[in-house]
Design a protein around this motif. Structure first.
Motif, PDB file in Angstrom:
ATOM      1  N   TYR A 316       0.656  -1.149   0.029  1.00 33.35           N
ATOM      2  CA  TYR A 316      -0.125  -0.057   0.040  1.00 33.35           C
ATOM      3  C   TYR A 316       0.912   1.258   0.017  1.00 33.35           C
ATOM      4  CZ  TYR A 316      -3.461   3.418   1.663  1.00 33.35           C
ATOM      5  OH  TYR A 316      -4.090   4.597   1.922  1.00 33.35           O
ATOM      6  N   ASP A 317       2.001   1.180   0.964  1.00 32.43           N
ATOM      7  CA  ASP A 317       2.512   2.560   0.951  1.00 32.43           C
ATOM      8  C   ASP A 317       3.697   2.516   0.043  1.00 32.43           C
ATOM      9  OD1 ASP A 317       3.745   5.024   2.735  1.00 32.43           O
ATOM     10  OD2 ASP A 317       5.533   3.801   2.279  1.00 32.43           O
ATOM     11  N   HIS A 318       3.751   3.543  -0.845  1.00 36.82           N
ATOM     12  CA  HIS A 318       4.711   3.572  -2.092  1.00 36.82           C
ATOM     13  C   HIS A 318       6.058   3.622  -1.704  1.00 36.82           C
ATOM     14  CE1 HIS A 318       6.495   4.262  -5.901  1.00 36.82           C
ATOM     15  NE2 HIS A 318       6.729   5.555  -5.871  1.00 36.82           N
ATOM     16  N   GLN A 319       6.512   4.251  -0.519  1.00 35.34           N
ATOM     17  CA  GLN A 319       8.034   4.303  -0.182  1.00 35.34           C
ATOM     18  C   GLN A 319       8.324   2.787   0.378  1.00 35.34           C
ATOM     19  OE1 GLN A 319      10.045   6.541  -0.872  1.00 35.34           O
ATOM     20  NE2 GLN A 319       8.433   7.739  -1.777  1.00 35.34           N
ATOM     21  N   ALA A 320       7.466   2.290   1.069  1.00 34.54           N
ATOM     22  CA  ALA A 320       7.809   0.779   1.691  1.00 34.54           C
ATOM     23  C   ALA A 320       7.751  -0.087   0.314  1.00 34.54           C
ATOM     24  CB  ALA A 320       6.781   0.412   2.444  1.00 34.54           C
ATOM     25  N   ARG A 321       6.972  -0.051  -0.565  1.00 33.61           N
ATOM     26  CA  ARG A 321       7.123  -0.872  -1.815  1.00 33.61           C
ATOM     27  C   ARG A 321       8.421  -0.605  -2.613  1.00 33.61           C
ATOM     28  NH1 ARG A 321       4.108  -0.220  -7.501  1.00 33.61           N
ATOM     29  NH2 ARG A 321       4.058  -2.591  -8.215  1.00 33.61           N
ATOM     30  N   LEU A 322       8.986   0.703  -2.637  1.00 33.15           N
ATOM     31  CA  LEU A 322      10.314   0.854  -3.234  1.00 33.15           C
ATOM     32  C   LEU A 322      11.289   0.093  -2.302  1.00 33.15           C
ATOM     33  CD1 LEU A 322      10.096   4.620  -4.091  1.00 33.15           C
ATOM     34  CD2 LEU A 322       9.635   2.864  -5.646  1.00 33.15           C
ATOM     35  N   ARG A 323      11.290   0.208  -1.064  1.00 31.34           N
ATOM     36  CA  ARG A 323      12.160  -0.327  -0.364  1.00 31.34           C
ATOM     37  C   ARG A 323      12.245  -1.947  -0.455  1.00 31.34           C
ATOM     38  NH1 ARG A 323      16.863  -1.128   1.380  1.00 31.34           N
ATOM     39  NH2 ARG A 323      17.247  -2.085   3.546  1.00 31.34           N
ATOM     40  N   SER A 324      10.812  -2.351  -0.724  1.00 31.20           N
ATOM     41  CA  SER A 324      10.584  -3.723  -0.727  1.00 31.20           C
ATOM     42  C   SER A 324      11.642  -4.411  -2.000  1.00 31.20           C
ATOM     43  CB  SER A 324       9.342  -4.363  -0.967  1.00 31.20           C
ATOM     44  OG  SER A 324       9.095  -5.745  -1.247  1.00 31.20           O
ATOM     45  N   PHE A 325      11.376  -3.697  -3.108  1.00 31.12           N
ATOM     46  CA  PHE A 325      12.488  -4.003  -4.156  1.00 31.12           C
ATOM     47  C   PHE A 325      13.686  -3.667  -4.000  1.00 31.12           C
ATOM     48  CE2 PHE A 325       8.218  -3.943  -6.426  1.00 31.12           C
ATOM     49  CZ  PHE A 325       8.368  -5.265  -7.468  1.00 31.12           C
ATOM     50  N   GLU A 326      14.455  -2.802  -3.267  1.00 34.19           N
ATOM     51  CA  GLU A 326      15.868  -2.440  -2.793  1.00 34.19           C
ATOM     52  C   GLU A 326      16.357  -3.874  -2.029  1.00 34.19           C
ATOM     53  OE1 GLU A 326      16.057   2.392  -2.515  1.00 34.19           O
ATOM     54  OE2 GLU A 326      15.775   0.934  -0.726  1.00 34.19           O
ATOM     55  N   ILE A 327      15.658  -4.272  -1.219  1.00 38.54           N
ATOM     56  CA  ILE A 327      15.761  -5.668  -0.361  1.00 38.54           C
ATOM     57  C   ILE A 327      15.966  -6.691  -1.111  1.00 38.54           C
ATOM     58  CG2 ILE A 327      15.044  -7.146   1.614  1.00 38.54           C
ATOM     59  CD1 ILE A 327      13.873  -4.477   2.931  1.00 38.54           C
ATOM     60  N   ILE A 328      15.008  -6.840  -2.170  1.00 36.11           N
ATOM     61  CA  ILE A 328      14.871  -8.152  -3.184  1.00 36.11           C
ATOM     62  C   ILE A 328      16.009  -8.107  -3.852  1.00 36.11           C
ATOM     63  CG2 ILE A 328      13.801  -9.165  -4.839  1.00 36.11           C
ATOM     64  CD1 ILE A 328      11.074  -7.861  -3.506  1.00 36.11           C
ATOM     65  N   ALA A 329      16.660  -6.893  -4.407  1.00 38.76           N
ATOM     66  CA  ALA A 329      17.480  -6.830  -5.390  1.00 38.76           C
ATOM     67  C   ALA A 329      18.982  -7.220  -4.496  1.00 38.76           C
ATOM     68  CB  ALA A 329      17.756  -5.506  -5.677  1.00 38.76           C
ATOM     69  N   GLU A 330      19.064  -6.701  -3.167  1.00 35.31           N
ATOM     70  CA  GLU A 330      20.235  -7.023  -2.190  1.00 35.31           C
ATOM     71  C   GLU A 330      20.146  -8.665  -2.322  1.00 35.31           C
ATOM     72  OE1 GLU A 330      19.854  -4.916   1.198  1.00 35.31           O
ATOM     73  OE2 GLU A 330      19.935  -3.014   0.274  1.00 35.31           O
TER      74      GLU A 330
END
Length: 338
Positions: A316-330
């Motif tokens: 739901y939260d856009h910034q949390a979604r961006l962070r999710s994809f950062e963690i997945i990339a790591e």
């Protein structure tokens, strides 16, 4: 711990419209996520055709693909997928020929055979209600014919732009039909294990066992969809994931809507049988912090021997979604672009 076997990671963006939000806002978020994905080293960025769904903004899929491709520089952009029976093959050849002309070497055409909506919407799309995708092979053949007509053959109708364009065609599926067809035609195959995980292993086996080398592909290439909600802590990820769980719950109950804010207690919303149904849909997914994502990705790659993973993360939260994809990339060992 680095993954035992690294594969490309890609993004499947359902362009979520959240409660209190608008499609215009969703498209701005899509662009921001696509640019982040490109910087982080994701391989491709796909958008899906759905109709009559208040929570998904990508119904005009080709238009959104052009928007994303125009706002990025390197990442491949495409459809996951275009529901071919909803369209005349000539129109799709022209649309994707146009996209490939504008953004050469960056466009993918993923094709499905489902309507992407309910029966009332199928009628509105002018589809023949007597068919259930059985004519998909013929439509696919017609589409490929527009892209690459046999030399010397008279063509009363030609796709311009489109003819001669080398747009990679993928077949998408959630059962064995497209898996077998993709194998027989020697095309890459993407399985929708993010919502039909129970058929994944069967479909992969069918695809690989029926594969015939082609001008498009020398050996099988499988990409599978994975639901991932990642956060800096396991507890935060579990909380964020309740938005996607509510979305699935609404679909089960036949009342799809916009993506809802997360809640503290899903047990207050679902019945025990609904909870079990949702758990089964997350067989090939993960909710957690980086370590949990790494471990689950290793398990999935070991079990499936997939060549690529495409990730969806409905948050739901856009910034949390961006962070999710950062963690997945790591967790996936991606190398950020310069």
């Amino acid at each position: 711990m680095p993954l035992e076997r690294s594969v490309p990671l890609s993004v499947l963006d359902l362009a979520p419209v959240v409660e209190g939000g608008t499609p215009a806002e969703s498209f701005r978020h899509t662009m921001e996520l696509a640019r982040l994905a490109e910087r982080l080293g994701y391989n491709r960025y796909w958008l899906a055709e759905h109709h009559n769904m208040a929570g998904i903004a990508s119904s005009a899929t080709s238009v959104v693909i052009g928007y994303v491709a125009g706002g990025t520089k390197r990442i491949r952009v495409g459809s996951g997928g275009i529901m071919l029976p909803n369209h005349a093959p000539l129109v799709i050849a022209e649309q994707f020929g146009t996209l490939e002309s504008m953004y050469p070497g960056r466009i993918d055409l993923g094709l499905g055979r489902a309507p992407g909506s309910d029966q009332s919407t199928v009628r509105a799309l002018r589809r023949d209600l007597r068919t259930h995708g059985e004519d998909f092979p013929e439509l696919l053949s017609e589409l490929r014919h527009y892209f690459n007509p046999p030399e010397g053959e008279y063509m009363p109708v030609r796709a311009t732009p489109g003819e001669g364009q080398q747009v990679p065609i993928w077949l998408l599926g959630s059962s064995g039909f497209s898996a077998k067809l993709a194998g027989e035609l020697g095309l890459p195959f993407s399985f929708a294990s993010h919502f039909a995980p129970e058929y994944l292993m069967q479909a992969i086996h069918l695809y690989r066992s029926s594969f015939r080398p082609s001008g498009a592909l020398e050996k099988p290439y499988v990409m599978i969809g994975v639901n991932i909600v990642a956060a800096d802590t396991d507890d935060e990820a579990q909380f964020l994931a309740t938005s996607q769980q509510q979305q699935f719950l609404s679909l089960i109950r036949g009342r799809p809507g916009k993506l809802k804010p997360p809640v503290a207690d899903m047990d207050a919303l679902w019945q025990p049988h609904e909870r079990e149904a949702l758990r089964s849909k997350f067989q090939f997914g993960v909710i957690g912090a980086k370590a949990a994502v790494e471990n689950r990705l290793q398990e999935i790659l070991r079990d499936t021997m997939a060549d690529e993973l495409i990730v969806t993360s409905q948050i739901y939260d856009h910034q949390a979604r961006l962070r999710s994809f950062e963690i997945i990339a790591e967790a996936g060992g991606l190398q950020a672009a310069d």
